[in-house]
Scaffold this motif. Structure first.
Motif, PDB file in Angstrom:
ATOM      1  N   GLU A   1       0.800  -1.147  -0.050  1.00 43.07           N
ATOM      2  CA  GLU A   1      -0.115  -0.118   0.080  1.00 43.07           C
ATOM      3  C   GLU A   1       0.776   1.442   0.054  1.00 43.07           C
ATOM      4  OE1 GLU A   1      -2.157   3.375   1.264  1.00 43.07           O
ATOM      5  OE2 GLU A   1      -0.615   2.415   2.384  1.00 43.07           O
ATOM      6  N   PHE A   2       2.090   1.327   0.686  1.00 42.19           N
ATOM      7  CA  PHE A   2       2.855   2.529   1.076  1.00 42.19           C
ATOM      8  C   PHE A   2       3.586   2.588  -0.508  1.00 42.19           C
ATOM      9  CE2 PHE A   2       7.485   3.524   1.118  1.00 42.19           C
ATOM     10  CZ  PHE A   2       7.302   4.877   1.492  1.00 42.19           C
ATOM     11  N   GLU A   3       4.151   1.674  -0.992  1.00 45.08           N
ATOM     12  CA  GLU A   3       4.572   1.720  -2.543  1.00 45.08           C
ATOM     13  C   GLU A   3       3.774   2.332  -3.421  1.00 45.08           C
ATOM     14  OE1 GLU A   3       7.071  -1.651  -3.772  1.00 45.08           O
ATOM     15  OE2 GLU A   3       7.859  -1.870  -1.730  1.00 45.08           O
ATOM     16  N   VAL A   4       2.549   1.510  -3.492  1.00 46.72           N
ATOM     17  CA  VAL A   4       1.560   2.044  -4.467  1.00 46.72           C
ATOM     18  C   VAL A   4       1.052   3.579  -4.409  1.00 46.72           C
ATOM     19  CG1 VAL A   4      -0.920   1.895  -5.483  1.00 46.72           C
ATOM     20  CG2 VAL A   4       0.694  -0.350  -5.031  1.00 46.72           C
ATOM     21  N   ARG A   5       1.067   3.954  -3.174  1.00 45.68           N
ATOM     22  CA  ARG A   5       0.386   5.263  -2.793  1.00 45.68           C
ATOM     23  C   ARG A   5       1.660   6.459  -3.090  1.00 45.68           C
ATOM     24  NH1 ARG A   5       0.252   4.985   2.208  1.00 45.68           N
ATOM     25  NH2 ARG A   5       2.088   5.848   2.841  1.00 45.68           N
ATOM     26  N   GLU A   6       2.993   5.879  -2.978  1.00 48.26           N
ATOM     27  CA  GLU A   6       3.966   6.724  -3.348  1.00 48.26           C
ATOM     28  C   GLU A   6       4.336   6.726  -4.818  1.00 48.26           C
ATOM     29  OE1 GLU A   6       5.655   8.900  -0.797  1.00 48.26           O
ATOM     30  OE2 GLU A   6       3.993   8.110   0.445  1.00 48.26           O
ATOM     31  N   VAL A   7       4.190   5.691  -5.157  1.00 44.87           N
ATOM     32  CA  VAL A   7       4.531   6.019  -6.813  1.00 44.87           C
ATOM     33  C   VAL A   7       3.507   6.690  -7.415  1.00 44.87           C
ATOM     34  CG1 VAL A   7       4.576   4.230  -8.922  1.00 44.87           C
ATOM     35  CG2 VAL A   7       6.008   3.771  -6.884  1.00 44.87           C
ATOM     36  N   GLU A   8       2.379   6.396  -7.096  1.00 40.47           N
ATOM     37  CA  GLU A   8       1.354   7.296  -7.924  1.00 40.47           C
ATOM     38  C   GLU A   8       1.506   8.668  -7.527  1.00 40.47           C
ATOM     39  OE1 GLU A   8      -2.633   5.628  -6.640  1.00 40.47           O
ATOM     40  OE2 GLU A   8      -2.322   3.738  -7.946  1.00 40.47           O
ATOM     41  N   SER A   9       1.789   9.106  -6.299  1.00 43.89           N
ATOM     42  CA  SER A   9       2.075  10.505  -6.224  1.00 43.89           C
ATOM     43  C   SER A   9       3.284  10.969  -6.964  1.00 43.89           C
ATOM     44  CB  SER A   9       2.435  10.456  -4.725  1.00 43.89           C
ATOM     45  OG  SER A   9       1.191  10.304  -3.784  1.00 43.89           O
ATOM     46  N   LEU A  10       4.188   9.950  -7.248  1.00 45.54           N
ATOM     47  CA  LEU A  10       5.354  10.609  -8.008  1.00 45.54           C
ATOM     48  C   LEU A  10       5.067  10.687  -9.488  1.00 45.54           C
ATOM     49  CD1 LEU A  10       8.467  10.860  -8.314  1.00 45.54           C
ATOM     50  CD2 LEU A  10       8.589   8.359  -8.622  1.00 45.54           C
ATOM     51  N   PHE A  11       3.944   9.943  -9.992  1.00 45.84           N
ATOM     52  CA  PHE A  11       3.625   9.678 -11.330  1.00 45.84           C
ATOM     53  C   PHE A  11       2.857  11.520 -11.374  1.00 45.84           C
ATOM     54  CE2 PHE A  11       3.258   4.919 -11.741  1.00 45.84           C
ATOM     55  CZ  PHE A  11       4.391   4.741 -12.233  1.00 45.84           C
ATOM     56  N   ARG A  12       1.918  11.676 -10.531  1.00 43.43           N
ATOM     57  CA  ARG A  12       1.126  12.815 -10.604  1.00 43.43           C
ATOM     58  C   ARG A  12       2.189  13.889 -10.464  1.00 43.43           C
ATOM     59  NH1 ARG A  12      -2.207   9.604  -6.996  1.00 43.43           N
ATOM     60  NH2 ARG A  12      -4.013   8.985  -8.214  1.00 43.43           N
ATOM     61  N   ARG A  13       3.202  13.933  -9.649  1.00 38.71           N
ATOM     62  CA  ARG A  13       4.159  15.024  -9.445  1.00 38.71           C
ATOM     63  C   ARG A  13       5.006  15.022 -10.732  1.00 38.71           C
ATOM     64  NH1 ARG A  13       5.431  13.629  -4.894  1.00 38.71           N
ATOM     65  NH2 ARG A  13       7.185  12.504  -5.523  1.00 38.71           N
ATOM     66  N   GLU A  14       5.361  14.236 -11.391  1.00 39.13           N
ATOM     67  CA  GLU A  14       6.108  14.307 -12.598  1.00 39.13           C
ATOM     68  C   GLU A  14       5.385  14.454 -13.785  1.00 39.13           C
ATOM     69  OE1 GLU A  14       9.247  14.756 -12.558  1.00 39.13           O
ATOM     70  OE2 GLU A  14       9.778  14.309 -10.389  1.00 39.13           O
ATOM     71  N   ASN A  15       3.973  14.298 -13.653  1.00 36.11           N
ATOM     72  CA  ASN A  15       3.332  14.447 -14.890  1.00 36.11           C
ATOM     73  C   ASN A  15       3.655  13.300 -15.817  1.00 36.11           C
ATOM     74  OD1 ASN A  15       1.185  15.835 -16.220  1.00 36.11           O
ATOM     75  ND2 ASN A  15       2.361  16.717 -17.577  1.00 36.11           N
ATOM     76  N   ILE A  16       3.581  12.096 -15.331  1.00 30.49           N
ATOM     77  CA  ILE A  16       3.819  10.699 -16.103  1.00 30.49           C
ATOM     78  C   ILE A  16       2.291  10.082 -15.982  1.00 30.49           C
ATOM     79  CG2 ILE A  16       4.694   8.584 -16.393  1.00 30.49           C
ATOM     80  CD1 ILE A  16       7.345   9.682 -14.421  1.00 30.49           C
ATOM     81  N   ALA A  17       1.992   9.558 -17.298  1.00 33.41           N
ATOM     82  CA  ALA A  17       0.619   9.029 -17.621  1.00 33.41           C
ATOM     83  C   ALA A  17       0.882   7.697 -17.197  1.00 33.41           C
ATOM     84  CB  ALA A  17       0.225   8.985 -18.952  1.00 33.41           C
ATOM     85  N   PHE A  18      -0.225   6.968 -16.351  1.00 32.75           N
ATOM     86  CA  PHE A  18      -0.227   6.044 -15.930  1.00 32.75           C
ATOM     87  C   PHE A  18      -1.638   5.189 -15.829  1.00 32.75           C
ATOM     88  CE2 PHE A  18      -1.105   8.382 -12.203  1.00 32.75           C
ATOM     89  CZ  PHE A  18      -2.041   7.694 -11.268  1.00 32.75           C
ATOM     90  N   ILE A  19      -1.517   3.847 -15.766  1.00 37.25           N
ATOM     91  CA  ILE A  19      -2.942   3.077 -15.711  1.00 37.25           C
ATOM     92  C   ILE A  19      -2.896   2.125 -14.549  1.00 37.25           C
ATOM     93  CG2 ILE A  19      -3.566   3.535 -17.913  1.00 37.25           C
ATOM     94  CD1 ILE A  19      -3.072   0.832 -18.798  1.00 37.25           C
ATOM     95  N   ASN A  20      -3.907   1.736 -14.156  1.00 42.13           N
ATOM     96  CA  ASN A  20      -4.185   0.538 -13.061  1.00 42.13           C
ATOM     97  C   ASN A  20      -4.032  -0.673 -13.783  1.00 42.13           C
ATOM     98  OD1 ASN A  20      -4.792  -1.310 -11.219  1.00 42.13           O
ATOM     99  ND2 ASN A  20      -5.240   0.455  -9.729  1.00 42.13           N
ATOM    100  N   SER A  21      -3.211  -1.608 -13.597  1.00 43.04           N
ATOM    101  CA  SER A  21      -3.139  -3.141 -14.399  1.00 43.04           C
ATOM    102  C   SER A  21      -4.125  -3.974 -13.850  1.00 43.04           C
ATOM    103  CB  SER A  21      -1.673  -3.299 -14.567  1.00 43.04           C
ATOM    104  OG  SER A  21      -0.959  -3.739 -13.170  1.00 43.04           O
ATOM    105  N   THR A  22      -4.706  -3.699 -12.663  1.00 44.37           N
ATOM    106  CA  THR A  22      -5.236  -4.598 -11.876  1.00 44.37           C
ATOM    107  C   THR A  22      -6.462  -5.560 -12.546  1.00 44.37           C
ATOM    108  OG1 THR A  22      -4.943  -3.319  -9.978  1.00 44.37           O
ATOM    109  CG2 THR A  22      -6.540  -5.172  -9.719  1.00 44.37           C
ATOM    110  N   HIS A  23      -7.295  -4.540 -13.420  1.00 47.04           N
ATOM    111  CA  HIS A  23      -8.385  -5.311 -14.191  1.00 47.04           C
ATOM    112  C   HIS A  23      -8.269  -5.311 -15.528  1.00 47.04           C
ATOM    113  CE1 HIS A  23     -10.337  -5.345 -10.070  1.00 47.04           C
ATOM    114  NE2 HIS A  23     -10.063  -3.898  -9.897  1.00 47.04           N
ATOM    115  N   PHE A  24      -7.168  -5.229 -15.944  1.00 49.72           N
ATOM    116  CA  PHE A  24      -7.052  -5.276 -17.329  1.00 49.72           C
ATOM    117  C   PHE A  24      -6.083  -6.263 -17.906  1.00 49.72           C
ATOM    118  CE2 PHE A  24      -7.833  -0.604 -16.799  1.00 49.72           C
ATOM    119  CZ  PHE A  24      -9.058  -0.572 -17.454  1.00 49.72           C
ATOM    120  N   SER A  25      -6.384  -6.983 -19.064  1.00 48.15           N
ATOM    121  CA  SER A  25      -5.507  -8.113 -19.549  1.00 48.15           C
ATOM    122  C   SER A  25      -4.062  -7.250 -20.187  1.00 48.15           C
ATOM    123  CB  SER A  25      -6.148  -8.846 -20.555  1.00 48.15           C
ATOM    124  OG  SER A  25      -6.364  -7.794 -21.710  1.00 48.15           O
ATOM    125  N   VAL A  26      -2.904  -8.123 -20.334  1.00 45.68           N
ATOM    126  CA  VAL A  26      -1.774  -7.569 -20.936  1.00 45.68           C
ATOM    127  C   VAL A  26      -2.246  -6.949 -22.251  1.00 45.68           C
ATOM    128  CG1 VAL A  26      -0.894  -9.665 -22.185  1.00 45.68           C
ATOM    129  CG2 VAL A  26       0.473  -8.064 -21.370  1.00 45.68           C
TER     130      VAL A  26
END
Length: 272
Positions: A229-254
């Motif tokens: 939970e800590f790692e996911v929260r911090e990484v998502e914060s980093l993505f937003r801060r650095e303006n890096i597009a991202f998606i959550n892979s949990t419910h999507f196929s490769v």
């Protein structure tokens, strides 16, 4: 309701399987037993295939669904005697295409998955090698040659996504795991900063990440929910801060993840 579906081809069967799977997926209330039968390229194999289809029809009490890309007329004539609902993929689409293009099809076996003169086969092989060589941040000095660099926490799906894009589309994708040190610094690692335009982030639900890591290192801090939970929260914060597009892979196929990344980054697939 339960039905049997055959994907039959005198080549690899990939085309019949891919299109057939896409069509059957529209019928969510029906359970399909799916059987792929590639390289049905002789009269004897065709006769044996008819026996399999007829046996399935007798067992199920209803005729199987048959998706095929058979181009040999003799083999097709034998398959047509089977007790199945036949969907001839090539004739369905090639006939109207021949009319539109004012040209006759070659009706050749395995055209789309062979190593031809104009094939991107070697590009895809080189892309796979690139993905393997640049997996998990192992090397960073070849990032200038990458089409994409996936970043995210460990075990969020970066490696399979890179390999899929390489094998399917010839995309040179590297991946870099963000660590606790990166998160504590609250900034991108130096090795990634100059390739910001190539970066795309993957994230994942903490409970799913916990389950995946537990399979690898059970009862470890690495696999604990608190750590995930800590790692996911911090990484998502980093993505937003650095303006890096991202998606959550949990419910999507490769396949879905790859398509979304290529669209978002505007990277063209290297098709034939």
């Amino acid at each position: 309701m339960k039905r049997t579906a055959f994907f039959i081809s005198d080549g690899t069967g990939i085309t019949a399987e891919t299109l057939g799977q896409s069509l059957l997926a529209q019928f969510e209330n029906i359970q399909f037993t799916k059987l792929t039968r590639p390289y049905i390229d002789s009269v004897d194999k065709a006769r044996a295939m008819v026996q399999q289809i007829d046996a399935a029809a007798e067992r199920d009490g209803v005729r199987p669904i048959i998706f095929d890309t058979i181009v040999n007329r003799d083999i097709r004539a034998i398959l047509d005697t089977a007790n199945g609902f036949m969907i001839d993929i090539f004739s369905t689409f090639l006939s109207p295409l021949e009319q539109e293009l004012s040209s006759h099809s070659s009706y050749s076996v395995g055209k789309s998955h062979s190593i031809g003169q104009h094939s991107n086969y070697m590009e895809r092989i080189e892309a796979v090698n690139f993905a393997l060589d640049n997996d998990d941040g192992a090397r960073t000095h070849y990032y200038d040659k990458a089409d994409l660099i996936l970043v995210g926490v460990s075990r969020c799906g970066k490696t399979p996504t890179c390999l899929y894009m390489a094998m399917q589309y010839g995309i040179r994708a590297a991946n870099y795991p963000l660590t606790e040190d990166d998160m504590e610094r609250l900034q991108l690692p130096d090795s990634l900063k100059k390739y910001r335009e190539k970066l795309f982030g993957l994230t994942i639900d903490p409970d799913r990440l916990t389950a995946i890591r537990h399979e690898r290192k059970p009862n470890s801090r690495y696999a604990s929910y608190a750590q995930c939970e800590f790692e996911v929260r911090e990484v998502e914060s980093l993505f937003r801060r650095e303006n890096i597009a991202f998606i959550n892979s949990t419910h999507f196929s490769v396949e879905e993840i790859s398509a979304k990344i290529l669209v978002e980054k505007g990277v063209e697939r290297r098709l034939k």
